[in-house]
Design an enzyme around this catalytic site. Structure first.
Site, PDB file in Angstrom:
ATOM      1  N   SER A   1      -1.121  -0.867  -4.422  1.00 25.05           N
ATOM      2  CA  SER A   1      -2.361  -0.108  -4.366  1.00 25.05           C
ATOM      3  C   SER A   1      -2.062   1.204  -3.661  1.00 25.05           C
ATOM      4  CB  SER A   1      -3.373  -0.983  -3.620  1.00 25.05           C
ATOM      5  OG  SER A   1      -4.408  -0.246  -3.071  1.00 25.05           O
TER       6      SER A   1
ATOM      7  N   LYS B   1       0.881  -1.178   0.000  1.00 29.74           N
ATOM      8  CA  LYS B   1       0.000   0.000   0.000  1.00 29.74           C
ATOM      9  C   LYS B   1       0.908   1.215   0.000  1.00 29.74           C
ATOM     10  CE  LYS B   1      -3.925   1.868  -0.165  1.00 29.74           C
ATOM     11  NZ  LYS B   1      -5.018   1.400  -1.033  1.00 29.74           N
TER      12      LYS B   1
END
Lengths: 340, 340, 340, 340
Positions: free
Chosen positions: C210, C142
């Site tokens: 992401s 992330k």
């Protein structure tokens, strides 16, 4: 130099050409039309097929020399409509000229070459029609954008697209058109065109440019005043930011003082690129559900519609080079004397 | 009856509680807070988790008796911010009361029972605090909505939801809250509550209701004036339609004439359900990409921000029962004397 | 090197931490958690506050050394859920390591420095935990993105953001993370990092990255196999394009042949940047109403959910550097033997 | 009873009629066309002008007796294309009939009268063409919807619209069409039509209905098999839910076993109205940024495109009465023998 009159009518859908009949009832024919300018009800972005549909239904209705300029997006209170610029046998106070650039190859869209073509075409139109730059109030342009297919075609030809982001190509195309206008109006010196393209920091307050997938050249409409005659007038200015009510009210007051009434408003709107308006954060540039041009049209449209009491106005999103950053160009056409 | 002061501060995200520190610098503590009202930057619809996030971070910061009211959606020029309603030891000119209804069962949301609970709670708050209906300028309510899970829970209990469309449940909930307010303020007779719920044709110009998935009761804030004291004042009215600049300008002129300046604006906005504004078509109700509440907030937000020069204003979408159809309730809080 | 087990549970909203209780019922405690990986139900783009909300509610529930990785977007049939990676006292067949890079300054996001920090952190984690690159099946990251405020902060410091388009910054950040992973796994030579960043043409089939506004460092989870023990296994591959059912079916058949069943799927998805899939046009890159990452998640999610019969899967949009262009990395965790 | 052949071709935009030339190269003329069925690239909802544009450009190209059926929405991997149903002089294995209902008045849309008109027209077409209900595999219908203007027209005539929500009117119209089909195919007894309309709980696995603003009658296409001749075949079934890969694979395996290859797939898709798929929550009905029909098309389109390796398929959203709740009707046309 064509003396022109201006009329606007609502449409029931992007396919509605019934305003043609209404134009006839006020005494004009298809052959008189110089331009059909419309606000159609799509998203105003890359895949706005309301613009394409309107172009499809209108082009067979108008002379080949006339141009269509459909700007998508009637967010908020804005109302879908078309505005006719028609040739008038007698002086009206407004003059206009319309034309087109040559077709732009996909790899030229948004580049200096695009700006040069616009500059050259606008200048040519002014020369031919005898319009002087001091009298110009509005240069309205519809210009092409890049689709996925065009981006691929460019790459296949070993050329470089101005961007691979189709939505961003709309902004690049608008900016190149605006720089072209500014050069033609001598707001930017011709020698500064390349620098203006590179730095993306110049603007014209007469430029109003809108991109679309429905064309491959640029459609151009120039509106200028010729105030010794007739009762139509133009006022132009620029909004400093998206909430600059003061500038609008000032013009509206002046029109009122002259005993006039507003016929049409042409305004550009955009999300301030700094992410702030008067020092306070806005969220138009971080909203991934809704592009900033839609936000800007809705907000500025709400303001101008409120101040004029009219929702059939031309508010277009994406004001790169068309007024100061975060603001936008503004042109109001009005008529002296009481409402007809 | 609590004398109250009002402050507003921008936030950098829905999770930003830094305004708490700024409140302290102007001399108030967490314990003084009656209500935190916010505009958060989500879509303002069913799946707006910016509201839930703001509620999550703010509720631990405020007294248990205080309420949060977060309205999602800062479309266009609107700026995310929070407004504090704080208890003030001395009279300020404004008084307030806050409270909650009991938890509403999912099948009660948007029904007469919902309206009754609101009516009873608002009345109770007025009675307890000695606020008279003639002095009320604003009743602000945050009320629940139906999610897919709630709809299923209702069906599983062999009951009937007010609608199975989650977005529509927001409108039903707002209307029930508004009817409850109108009954409490005696704008609707208690005996007419059922008819008002059935016909969906009544409205209060003091009601401002907003739905959310982040709560299961209704949060209520009542603001009233007590103009014998202090320098804070309230003016309320209603916009006749979404472009009713005249009503706003009239109040702003009055405030100017009193030597005051605007502290905060609370406005409701909606797409005219007839599909027209002053006889001209709008497209907010046929835009399947963008819900009409988002359109309406952007447009009315643009208008009010332009007229006040301030983008940190509370404009909330969906005005069912809160002002006339297509218009919306309006309350402006202002302060007499020069800016602090 | 931590032996790990894996569990997944549905959530009723981004704020739902009830899976914590369910984890306890299967015998694990908060202190056992290495990572909470979730699909939350926002738009998965810049203003996805469902991710921020989930991060807010989960971080107080887990050890400080553990990481959260929330990927927004459950378009189509995808179901919001969380997956726990928990430490297991005994060998399970799977091992994992988790960590973080240092905070990235806004101007570093999406740059070579970002890639270098990821490479260094991933390598460090592998070294510390004794995981060998041949055994790695998935590196899940992330990473941060640029908001309007960050872009302005960068400019104010006379530095240059990797892009001024906030949505595009997500792609740039994912790509930098993927290149960092590829370098750490020696899929790209360290000396090629700069070229890989410049040309944007390299990829790792183990990378799944992401972006989000909810963090300023990179959260890293490495999953590797240790197949001499236990009953948990991993298979990794890459989808050649967004409709590459063949690759998925091949792995599912192999799992079936081994007598196993799927525990979780981690897949990346993207719109083919050429605008075509197997020579046929798609419209994901020209849809200005809906970002291409949302389209891609919905489509690939529909395919994998259909093939596995499970909608609680991790399908994440935007596969720059994570599998071949238009395709995406794929990792399936499974368990030998009958369903527990 | 017309023997028919079937061809499909990609389009470069909703205005692209170049498939007409491609049809000629395979030996058919405009006069042979019974139906042009297309997937166009709009939002598939109320304001989808891509459908209207396609209808506009195609209708002048085809015989007056032929019908257009454009279904908007190519979310995810779906590819814009048109499918021609053309008359063939010799038996092919497939037969078809096309026609229209009378114009429906706005207040009839979505009502029992609408269903009755469809039932009567479908029955009439079957009778005229000698198609027996046992041989019908697909009844494809394009039906009208309610716009704001139509809702107002209904109210002005003191009649009641089936709903005032324009997006919901699409669902009501599809359901009425589906009930009409089911009655014509004797899946519902004629006496049960009113009950079926009231309870909204009946369905046909042969029905595929799609709503649009571009027409005011219903366009009807019936496809049936006549398997004693030719090499074209049809298989029909229904997906039990949106991830029912098993049903699709079963038909594809059967086609493979017969030595055939798929020519076209017609599938309906919808968000399960319970908010769950196989007991697990989905978010399609609570996503206020994206209508559930768009979600469903993307997901089911991804699944079927993956299984067939083809993205030029007809997947249409909103399956009310067309297959079981949350599932959808499915018809696959295929050709025996090797690929031409």
């Amino acid at each position: 130099m064509a003396n022109v009159n201006i009329f606007k009518f609502g449409v029931s859908s992007p396919a509605d050409t019934s305003p043609m009949q209404r134009l006839k009832t006020v005494g004009y024919e298809s052959k008189d039309i110089l331009a059909v300018i419309g606000k159609s009800e799509g998203n105003g972005c890359v895949n706005d097929f309301s613009r394409t549909l309107s172009t499809h239904v209108w082009e067979p209705q108008i002379p080949e020399s006339a141009v269509t300029i459909f700007s998508g997006g009637t967010e908020g209170v804005l109302s879908p409509h078309v505005t006719f610029i028609v040739h008038d046998p007698k002086p009206t106070g407004l003059v206009a000229a319309v034309g087109r650039t040559r077709l732009l190859a996909p790899h030229e869209i948004g580049t200096s070459e695009h700006a040069l073509q616009v500059a050259s075409s606008v200048r040519g139109l002014m020369d031919q029609s005898g319009i002087r730059k001091e009298h110009v109030h509005l240069v309205l342009i519809k210009c092409p954008l890049l689709t996925s297919s065009k981006v691929e075609a460019i790459k296949a030809a070993f050329k470089t697209p101005v961007t691979t982001d189709t939505y961003e190509s709309m902004a690049k195309s608008r900016y190149a058109s605006a720089v072209g206008i500014a050069v033609a109006l001598q707001e930017i010196e011709e020698g500064q065109l390349e620098a203006a393209m590179r730095n993306e920091d110049r603007w014209s307050s007469k430029a109003s440019c809108s991109s679309g997938a429905e064309l491959e050249d640029c459609h151009i409409l120039i509106i200028a005043s010729d105030p010794s005659f007739g009762s139509l007038r133009a006022a132009s200015a620029f909004m400093k930011d998206a909430i600059d009510a003061r500038t609008i009210i000032k013009i509206l007051d002046q029109i009122k003082n002259e005993g006039g009434h507003v016929v049409q408003v042409f305004a550009k709107a955009e999300a301030d690129p700094t992410g702030k308006i008067r020092g306070t954060r806005h969220t138009m540039n971080t909203d991934s559900d809704l592009h900033s041009t839609r936000h800007a049209r809705a907000a500025v449209g709400g303001l101008i519609a409120g101040l004029t009491g009219d929702t059939q106005i031309y508010v277009s999103g994406g004001a790169e080079g068309q007024g100061p950053p975060g603001g936008g160009s503004l042109c109001i056409l009005y008529e002296l004397g009481g409402l007809a």
